[in-house]
Design an enzyme around this catalytic site. Structure first.
Site, PDB file in Angstrom:
ATOM      1  N   TYR A  59     106.878  87.383 -15.604  1.00  0.00           N
ATOM      2  CA  TYR A  59     107.189  88.312 -14.532  1.00  0.00           C
ATOM      3  C   TYR A  59     107.323  89.702 -15.143  1.00  0.00           C
ATOM      4  O   TYR A  59     108.365  90.070 -15.693  1.00  0.00           O
ATOM      5  CB  TYR A  59     108.500  87.929 -13.835  1.00  0.00           C
ATOM      6  CG  TYR A  59     108.437  86.697 -12.963  1.00  0.00           C
ATOM      7  CD1 TYR A  59     107.241  86.026 -12.726  1.00  0.00           C
ATOM      8  CD2 TYR A  59     109.591  86.194 -12.370  1.00  0.00           C
ATOM      9  CE1 TYR A  59     107.197  84.898 -11.926  1.00  0.00           C
ATOM     10  CE2 TYR A  59     109.552  85.070 -11.560  1.00  0.00           C
ATOM     11  CZ  TYR A  59     108.355  84.420 -11.348  1.00  0.00           C
ATOM     12  OH  TYR A  59     108.333  83.303 -10.550  1.00  0.00           O
ATOM     13  N   PHE A 210     107.769  81.603  -2.695  1.00  0.00           N
ATOM     14  CA  PHE A 210     107.283  82.289  -1.493  1.00  0.00           C
ATOM     15  C   PHE A 210     107.992  81.736  -0.252  1.00  0.00           C
ATOM     16  O   PHE A 210     107.352  81.267   0.702  1.00  0.00           O
ATOM     17  CB  PHE A 210     105.767  82.149  -1.345  1.00  0.00           C
ATOM     18  CG  PHE A 210     104.966  82.748  -2.451  1.00  0.00           C
ATOM     19  CD1 PHE A 210     105.362  83.934  -3.056  1.00  0.00           C
ATOM     20  CD2 PHE A 210     103.820  82.132  -2.914  1.00  0.00           C
ATOM     21  CE1 PHE A 210     104.618  84.496  -4.083  1.00  0.00           C
ATOM     22  CE2 PHE A 210     103.076  82.681  -3.939  1.00  0.00           C
ATOM     23  CZ  PHE A 210     103.469  83.863  -4.531  1.00  0.00           C
ATOM     24  N   PRO A 211     109.339  81.766  -0.224  1.00  0.00           N
ATOM     25  CA  PRO A 211     110.065  81.164   0.898  1.00  0.00           C
ATOM     26  C   PRO A 211     109.829  81.850   2.236  1.00  0.00           C
ATOM     27  O   PRO A 211     110.140  81.286   3.282  1.00  0.00           O
ATOM     28  CB  PRO A 211     111.529  81.286   0.464  1.00  0.00           C
ATOM     29  CG  PRO A 211     111.552  82.448  -0.470  1.00  0.00           C
ATOM     30  CD  PRO A 211     110.251  82.369  -1.213  1.00  0.00           C
ATOM     31  N   GLY A 213     106.641  83.269   2.766  1.00  0.00           N
ATOM     32  CA  GLY A 213     105.196  83.422   2.815  1.00  0.00           C
ATOM     33  C   GLY A 213     104.601  84.259   1.706  1.00  0.00           C
ATOM     34  O   GLY A 213     103.387  84.256   1.513  1.00  0.00           O
ATOM     35  N   GLY A 214     105.417  85.006   0.985  1.00  0.00           N
ATOM     36  CA  GLY A 214     104.905  85.784  -0.137  1.00  0.00           C
ATOM     37  C   GLY A 214     103.884  86.830   0.246  1.00  0.00           C
ATOM     38  O   GLY A 214     103.023  87.195  -0.562  1.00  0.00           O
ATOM     39  N   THR A 217     101.537  85.092   4.586  1.00  0.00           N
ATOM     40  CA  THR A 217     101.707  84.555   5.922  1.00  0.00           C
ATOM     41  C   THR A 217     102.626  85.470   6.717  1.00  0.00           C
ATOM     42  O   THR A 217     103.724  85.788   6.277  1.00  0.00           O
ATOM     43  CB  THR A 217     102.314  83.132   5.871  1.00  0.00           C
ATOM     44  OG1 THR A 217     101.434  82.286   5.131  1.00  0.00           O
ATOM     45  CG2 THR A 217     102.475  82.567   7.266  1.00  0.00           C
ATOM     46  N   LEU A 219     105.221  86.640   9.658  1.00  0.00           N
ATOM     47  CA  LEU A 219     106.370  86.002  10.295  1.00  0.00           C
ATOM     48  C   LEU A 219     106.416  86.400  11.762  1.00  0.00           C
ATOM     49  O   LEU A 219     107.471  86.746  12.303  1.00  0.00           O
ATOM     50  CB  LEU A 219     107.657  86.413   9.576  1.00  0.00           C
ATOM     51  CG  LEU A 219     107.767  85.974   8.117  1.00  0.00           C
ATOM     52  CD1 LEU A 219     109.077  86.467   7.514  1.00  0.00           C
ATOM     53  CD2 LEU A 219     107.665  84.463   7.976  1.00  0.00           C
TER      54      LEU A 219
END
Length: 282
Positions: A59, A210-211, A213-214, A217, A219
């Site tokens: 990271y 990616f809780p 959707g990162g 996706t 929301l």
């Protein structure tokens, strides 16, 4: 719903933690973030009671000028006694693109994390395999055995797996105890429900990466928006609250590079979804 989880049966942590990936850059390949802003986010997370940080040696900003592990050490060392730092090894990034580390390359990765974080022992180390999806049918035994040996040496307290299926989990558990599994999972991507179920049955933490959707996706699902309006909350907060309500084994680790987003995410701890909410989101 309990707000805490007993990781490996001996470390008590809050179920809403913090993922460090976005401290260094807002998106892969993007410009480096300001290092002091990253340190401010980490200090504020600690002030708000976050005691589970998820990081990795890879990271970092693309130019290497900012790294998550360095920010964590600079902001929080000497570390609070109850802080649990999880890291992951396995990917190798080079001129030819990412590849999987060989078994022989894992020990140096663990040692590098120990040095960069300023620790004598890592609380939790995940073996990350594959790329975007679990590499089904691929054995992880040789690589996991290396981490199991490092655990026996006392360099690692608990072991985890990332991007795996139920077969990988079963294979690893014949070698050493598994304390956590980190897979791609969120309200709009529930493909890994079988792994979640296996973890819950075994008392293993399931930690979605990616809780929300990162960025892949949106929301904007009507049901999600409806529930958010009902609670006077944001869709992001409801997505996190849904994860925490779905299973007591789930630990959420949303990441951000700003204090404002951090505080918004952590406010999801106070949201209690009703049966009606969960039915709408099912």
């Amino acid at each position: 719903m309990t707000d805490q989880f007993h990781l490996g049966h001996d470390l008590t942590i809050g179920r809403l933690g913090f993922g460090a990936m976005r401290l260094c850059q807002s998106h892969p390949g993007g410009p480096a973030r300001d290092a002091e802003s990253g340190r401010a986010v980490l200090r504020r997370a600690a002030e708000l009671g976050v005691n589970h940080l998820d990081t990795a040696g890879f990271y970092r900003a693309q130019d290497g000028s900012v790294t998550a592990n360095a920010l964590i050490r600079e902001a929080l060392a000497p570390y609070p006694d109850d802080l649990v730092i999880a890291t992951k090894v396995g990917p190798v990034f080079g001129p030819g693109g990412p590849r999987q580390a060989t078994a022989a390359e894992l020990r140096p990765q663990v040692e590098a994390d120990l040095e960069s974080l300023g620790l004598d022992r890592l609380d939790l180390v995940y073996l990350r395999i594959g790329k975007t999806d679990p590499p089904r049918g691929e054995s992880l035994a040789e690589r996991f055995e290396v981490l199991a040996a490092l655990r026996e040496e006392g360099l690692i307290r608990h072991l985890g797996l990332s991007n795996v299926d139920t077969g990988h989990l079963a294979e690893a558990r014949t070698i050493a105890p598994v304390a956590a599994v980190q897979n791609h999972f969120h309200i709009a991507n529930r493909a890994e429900t079988a792994v979640l179920d296996a973890c819950e049955q075994a008392g293993i933490a399931f930690v979605p990466f990616f809780p929300m959707g990162g960025g892949r996706t949106g929301l904007d699902d009507p049901a999600l928006v409806k529930v958010a309006e009902r609670h006077g909350a944001t869709a992001r907060q409801i997505a996190l609250a849904w994860l925490l309500a779905l299973s007591p084994a789930i630990l959420a680790i949303p990441g951000t590079g700003t204090v404002a987003h951090l505080e918004e995410n952590l406010a999801a701890r106070s949201i209690r979804l009703t049966g009606e909410d969960l039915a709408d989101l099912a």
